[in-house]
Design a protein around this motif. Structure first.
Motif, PDB file in Angstrom:
ATOM      1  N   THR A 100       0.703  -1.105  -0.013  1.00 42.48           N
ATOM      2  CA  THR A 100       0.063   0.006  -0.107  1.00 42.48           C
ATOM      3  C   THR A 100       0.906   1.365  -0.217  1.00 42.48           C
ATOM      4  OG1 THR A 100      -1.501  -1.246   1.266  1.00 42.48           O
ATOM      5  CG2 THR A 100      -1.863   1.121   1.180  1.00 42.48           C
ATOM      6  N   LYS A 104       1.168   4.064  -3.035  1.00 43.54           N
ATOM      7  CA  LYS A 104       0.985   5.491  -2.900  1.00 43.54           C
ATOM      8  C   LYS A 104       2.057   6.324  -3.293  1.00 43.54           C
ATOM      9  CE  LYS A 104      -0.940   9.072  -2.393  1.00 43.54           C
ATOM     10  NZ  LYS A 104      -0.177   9.067  -3.559  1.00 43.54           N
ATOM     11  N   SER A 252      -1.356   6.171   3.588  1.00 44.40           N
ATOM     12  CA  SER A 252      -1.279   5.868   2.377  1.00 44.40           C
ATOM     13  C   SER A 252      -2.611   5.083   1.621  1.00 44.40           C
ATOM     14  CB  SER A 252      -0.205   4.886   1.936  1.00 44.40           C
ATOM     15  OG  SER A 252       0.998   5.397   2.232  1.00 44.40           O
ATOM     16  N   GLY A 255      -4.679   8.091   0.624  1.00 44.08           N
ATOM     17  CA  GLY A 255      -4.185   8.615  -0.211  1.00 44.08           C
ATOM     18  C   GLY A 255      -4.688   8.152  -1.606  1.00 44.08           C
ATOM     19  N   VAL A 256      -4.293   6.797  -1.414  1.00 45.80           N
ATOM     20  CA  VAL A 256      -4.798   6.115  -2.948  1.00 45.80           C
ATOM     21  C   VAL A 256      -6.249   5.872  -3.239  1.00 45.80           C
ATOM     22  CG1 VAL A 256      -4.810   3.541  -3.649  1.00 45.80           C
ATOM     23  CG2 VAL A 256      -3.018   4.341  -2.491  1.00 45.80           C
ATOM     24  N   ASP A 385      -4.621  13.682  -1.398  1.00 49.77           N
ATOM     25  CA  ASP A 385      -3.453  12.755  -1.846  1.00 49.77           C
ATOM     26  C   ASP A 385      -2.217  13.122  -1.584  1.00 49.77           C
ATOM     27  OD1 ASP A 385      -2.233  10.652  -3.630  1.00 49.77           O
ATOM     28  OD2 ASP A 385      -2.077  12.264  -5.171  1.00 49.77           O
ATOM     29  N   THR A 389       0.627  11.722   0.854  1.00 49.28           N
ATOM     30  CA  THR A 389       2.048  11.289   0.380  1.00 49.28           C
ATOM     31  C   THR A 389       3.343  12.116   0.823  1.00 49.28           C
ATOM     32  OG1 THR A 389       0.911  11.132  -1.911  1.00 49.28           O
ATOM     33  CG2 THR A 389       3.225  11.111  -2.125  1.00 49.28           C
TER      34      THR A 389
END
Length: 416
Positions: A100, A104, A252, A255-256, A385, A389
């Motif tokens: 994951t 990301k 993450s 974010g994904v 996002d 990150t």
């Protein structure tokens, strides 16, 4: 006669004390100073067997065994003198959480530049380019992890290197490691700086946009770009100091989710608003577009760098490797899974968007969206996002900088 017996007993006791010998002292190696005389009997695990003295051992007599003293040395002090292999550093991340975090690192705002890349390189040319980059990224990231263990294969007392700088120092020497240190630090801090600027600019544009009635304008109207950048930095820097990558796995994942949300918003706009007609019509339009680039310069000079930037995250991998429970066995699989999923999603997204907008595809596909709720939602998701990150990217530069500073501090303490 009684006096003579007492005198003889005292002499015997003094002789035993001066020889440092006692037949009952089984917990200690009694006798010579261990600077000159140490037991040679070792266990199979490399630790000295403390219980090596019997009552029949030859006593250590000053002068006879050529020693300066017969100090009693405890087993604990002997153990401290023995150098044993340090325990391996073990993290807490599973294979899934590592995949994951890697996913990301790869996917982000760069995904929205891919439709224009496919416009320049052609549908098949773009697909070939992104496939090559994904394959190279996967193999080089896996090679880095294998190289860590190969670098110390003949040094059982040394743990595998935990950063690009350490690995380079072992393989190529101090000079090359300093170059890698500078480049890695510059890449990490440079990318993070662009994240803060992008988020600040995007939020400032949303804050000033009264027409779309977006949530940013509603909650914080007309705030300038510099203020947003300060707020962004103050938000992400504390999170970046977290060392538990289990937390980063959670951020993450968020974010994904934000990136996938942005992709879905873009596709929904193309299906429902402009140009409309659905995914099937977009895919049929793709067949009318060029398959290969018009020239080599179009393929590589103007667009290939975007794909390379998307997948070339090698300098970010060491913190993820270090945080894994079993990086030796699980890391390769985590890399393969992350790269395969991101490659497939990005290639399909680029092709469908190219079918929507054809020759009108902009450098960033979000510029093809009219000002309104779709564009506002896409901008907000991109900001989310990048916020999630930032900690993963920043940790790479932070880690190597900390290692250098701590190493220098340790050297100063040794000199003192």
């Amino acid at each position: 006669r009684a006096a003579a017996v007492v005198t003889a007993a005292v002499i015997i006791l003094q002789t035993r004390e001066s020889s440092c010998f006692s037949p009952t002292a089984k917990g200690y190696h009694i006798g010579c100073n261990f600077a000159q005389r140490k037991p040679t009997n070792l266990r199979s695990n490399g630790v000295i067997d403390i219980d090596v003295v019997d009552a029949d051992d030859e006593p250590c007599l000053l002068g006879d065994n050529i020693v300066a003293s017969c100090d009693v040395t405890s087993g604990d002090s002997i153990m401290n003198e023995v150098q044993t292999m340090p325990p391996p550093r073990r993290g807490t991340q599973t294979k899934l959480s590592a995949a994951t975090n890697l996913g990301k690192c790869i996917c982000g705002a760069g995904s929205f530049a891919l439709p224009h890349v496919f416009l320049k390189e052609g549908v098949l040319g773009g697909t070939l380019a992104i496939t090559i980059c994904a394959f190279l990224a996967m193999n080089t990231m896996q090679s880095i992890n294998r190289s860590r263990f190969l670098a110390v294969a003949n040094e059982p007392l040394i743990s595998p290197p935990t950063s690009y700088v350490e690995l380079t120092k072992l393989a190529l020497g101090d000079g090359a490691s300093k170059v890698v240190f500078s480049l890695t630090l510059a890449a990490s801090l440079g990318v993070c700086s662009t994240y803060i600027v992008f988020v600040g600019q995007t939020l400032a544009s949303l804050s000033a946009d009264a027409m779309s009635a977006n949530i940013v304008h509603t909650l914080a109207p007309n705030i300038d770009e510099t203020t947003w950048e300060i707020i962004t930095a103050a938000t992400v820097l504390p999170i970046s100091l977290v060392r538990n990558y289990g937390v980063f796995a959670f951020t993450s994942a968020l974010g994904v989710t934000a990136v996938l949300g942005g992709i879905l918003v873009t596709l929904a706009y193309g299906v429902l608003v402009d140009p409309g007609g659905g995914i099937g019509e977009a895919l049929s339009a793709v067949s009318q577009l060029k398959m290969w680039p018009d020239s080599f310069s179009d393929a590589f000079g103007g667009s290939f760098g975007t794909i390379a930037y998307l997948f070339c995250i090698n300098f970010l991998t060491f913190p993820i490797i270090n945080s894994m429970k079993d990086s030796r066995n699980d890391y390769d699989g985590a890399v393969s899974s992350a790269v395969a999923v991101i490659w497939m999603v990005n290639a399909l997204f680029a092709i469908v968007c190219l079918g929507f907008y054809g020759e009108e595809t902009q450098d960033l596909v979000l510029q093809n969206l009219d000002n309104g709720p779709y564009l506002s939602a896409l901008k907000i998701l991109l900001c989310v996002d990048l916020l999630f990150t930032f900690p993963v990217v920043f940790s790479s530069g932070r880690q190597i900088l900390e290692n250098v500073l701590l190493d220098e501090s340790g050297k100063e303490e040794e000199e003192e």
